[in-house]
Design an enzyme around this catalytic site. Structure first.
Site, PDB file in Angstrom:
ATOM      1  N   HIS A  69      -7.860  -2.334   0.674  1.00 53.25           N
ATOM      2  CA  HIS A  69      -8.704  -3.398   1.302  1.00 53.25           C
ATOM      3  C   HIS A  69      -9.798  -3.002   1.728  1.00 53.25           C
ATOM      4  O   HIS A  69     -10.686  -3.627   2.599  1.00 53.25           O
ATOM      5  CB  HIS A  69      -7.707  -3.698   2.716  1.00 53.25           C
ATOM      6  CG  HIS A  69      -6.251  -4.123   2.588  1.00 53.25           C
ATOM      7  ND1 HIS A  69      -5.298  -3.310   2.484  1.00 53.25           N
ATOM      8  CD2 HIS A  69      -5.875  -5.305   2.170  1.00 53.25           C
ATOM      9  CE1 HIS A  69      -4.052  -3.867   2.251  1.00 53.25           C
ATOM     10  NE2 HIS A  69      -4.506  -5.066   2.244  1.00 53.25           N
ATOM     11  N   LYS A 111      -1.158  -5.921  -7.096  1.00 54.71           N
ATOM     12  CA  LYS A 111      -0.454  -6.245  -8.281  1.00 54.71           C
ATOM     13  C   LYS A 111       0.825  -6.848  -7.775  1.00 54.71           C
ATOM     14  O   LYS A 111       1.570  -6.364  -6.912  1.00 54.71           O
ATOM     15  CB  LYS A 111      -0.020  -4.869  -9.141  1.00 54.71           C
ATOM     16  CG  LYS A 111       0.260  -5.539 -10.511  1.00 54.71           C
ATOM     17  CD  LYS A 111      -1.351  -5.907 -11.333  1.00 54.71           C
ATOM     18  CE  LYS A 111      -1.031  -6.226 -12.808  1.00 54.71           C
ATOM     19  NZ  LYS A 111      -2.376  -6.660 -13.496  1.00 54.71           N
TER      20      LYS A 111
END
Length: 477
Positions: A69, A111
């Site tokens: 992040h 993902k």
């Protein structure tokens, strides 16, 4: 962090971490910061039931992993495969983080995966699975234009992305930027021209940039330039097909094609369109009459004579068991993780060049970034200035003709006057990204004689950029 891999099995995530650790020694960052960069921040594993067409209930296993992040949103594809597992999704999410950093796309890596074989399900069942998966992501705040933005991957495409977009829109009525929640959408649903071919085009550009460096080609005994290079492609899906087509435009010769059902070879060249047509008619690439050799074992196709091998299928295809039989001098990784660390070590020692996946197949996320920007701005690329450019260019041509007395043909005027379309702008941005990134990686490698491969240099580049992001955020001392 635990995965669903039993001890002793191949671990894709461990391979990625091994590459990372090898490169980290060439950086000067705090060990704790390196551990933060390497770790997957969020791993969401969930199961949900669907009702099959025969009335039976089936429980589906699925994942979404947000690796980093340091940038928002996170970004990464969704894979549909019965081989999907948590380890694989974590590895792919990590590669997405490093990939985005290398090509300067401001996303963190993510993902997704659903453990199904799409061929075993009807279109209606696939739609149910896709929409239910999206609902689960929405409920846990794992999707959104400023949170996490999925895209196509192995086993998915524009159709699945349109289902995701529609489901997200339904659950977020009135959200102005809702279509930015997913990329790889069809043009009719605010997708972007050129996205489908972007990964393969990016691989071809990466190959071109590599082979045009005369110094590097001399060490391999190859002449500079793509023209005449013999190429074997593993995988004739979206990535492999578009890589082959663009490389042929550059003058390369596709001498080999490997698929899950076999491999074809002809040193004089193969027509990939004709092979796909043969497969549509016969259900297999085998039996294609213009192939001089065919192999029922696909892996044998990788070992035939060529200059460049493009693995564009799945991970763990080139290992220490078969690397000694690979005759290519350059491996361009169209797939994610096709080469194991040990295989790369052996290949590098004999002087071969691997164009690493985290750079080589970054064309997809690069153009996904352009699509995301298009969705946030709510205007297509070229719409504002195409006609202005044409008018300005036409005025210049008219002035030149008036001053020189030379009259251009309509074809010549058309080339000069034409304003750029969205596709041309997208391909231009993609090409610039791939060119700049390759030579940045190569400069890092050449600046330190201890950096042994382009992959190591690529990791060094991405680690430095991500570390800088954390430090600039002020959350790391």
């Amino acid at each position: 962090m635990a995965t669903n891999k039993s001890q002793g099995e191949f671990s894709f995530f461990n391979d990625v971490c091994q590459f990372f650790d090898h490169a980290a020694q060439f950086t000067n960052h705090d060990r704790g910061l390196l551990d933060q960069i390497k770790a997957c921040n969020s791993v969401y594993r969930f199961r949900f039931p669907i009702q099959r067409a025969n009335g039976k209930l089936e429980v589906i296993d699925a994942w979404r992993v947000e690796h980093s992040h340091h940038k928002s949103p996170t970004k990464g594809g969704i894979r549909y495969s019965d081989m999907v597992n948590e380890d694989e999704v974590m590895a792919l999410a990590a590669l997405m983080t490093y990939k985005c950093a290398i090509v300067n796309v401001p996303f963190g890596g993510a993902k997704g995966g659903i453990c199904i074989n799409p061929r075993d399900y009807s279109v209606a069942e696939l739609e149910t699975i896709t929409r239910r998966y999206t609902v689960e992501l929405v409920k846990k705040n794992f999707i959104g234009p400023a949170i996490d933005v999925p895209a196509p991957d192995y086993g998915t495409g524009e159709r699945e992305m349109s289902w995701i977009a529609d489901t997200y829109l339904t659950m977020n009525p009135g959200q102005l930027d809702a279509l930015g929640s997913v990329t790889g959408k069809p043009l009719s649903l605010s997708g972007i021209d050129g996205r489908k071919a972007a990964t393969g085009r990016g691989v071809a550009i990466a190959v071109r940039e590599c082979v045009e460096v005369a110094e590097d080609m001399k060490s391999l005994g190859l002449t500079p330039g793509v023209a005449g290079k013999r190429i074997i492609i593993q995988g004739l899906g979206n990535v492999g097909y578009n890589t082959a087509k663009v490389l042929q435009e550059y003058g390369a010769i596709i001498v080999g094609v490997c698929e899950y059902d076999g491999a074809l070879y002809n040193e004089d060249g193969l027509d990939v369109d004709a092979i796909l047509e043969h497969r549509r008619n016969n259900g297999t690439i085998l039996g294609y009459k213009k192939a001089k050799q065919e192999f029922a074992i696909p892996a044998i196709g990788l070992e035939q004579e060529c200059d460049i091998l493009v693995p564009a299928a799945l991970e763990n295809q080139i290992t220490e068991d078969n690397i000694s039989r690979i005759k290519a001098k350059i491996i361009a990784e169209g797939a994610n993780g096709p080469t194991t660390p040990k295989a790369e070590e052996i290949f590098a020692k004999r002087g071969g060049i691997i164009i690493p996946d985290m750079y080589c197949n970054a064309g997809g996320v690069t153009v996904s970034y352009f699509e995301w920007l298009k969705n946030l701005s709510h205007v297509a690329f070229g719409r504002m200035d195409k006609r202005y450019e044409e008018t300005a260019n036409r005025n210049i041509v008219n002035m030149v003709e008036a001053v020189t007395g030379v009259t251009l043909t309509s074809e010549q005027r058309g080339v000069i006057v034409k304003g750029a379309t969205e596709l041309e702008l997208v391909n231009s941005g993609l090409e610039d990204t791939m060119i700049r990134s390759y030579h940045e990686i190569r400069r890092i490698k050449n600046a330190n004689n201890k950096i042994d491969t382009l992959r190591t240099a690529a990791f060094v580049s991405s680690i430095d950029k991500i570390a800088t992001s954390y430090l600039n955020m002020g959350i790391w001392p």
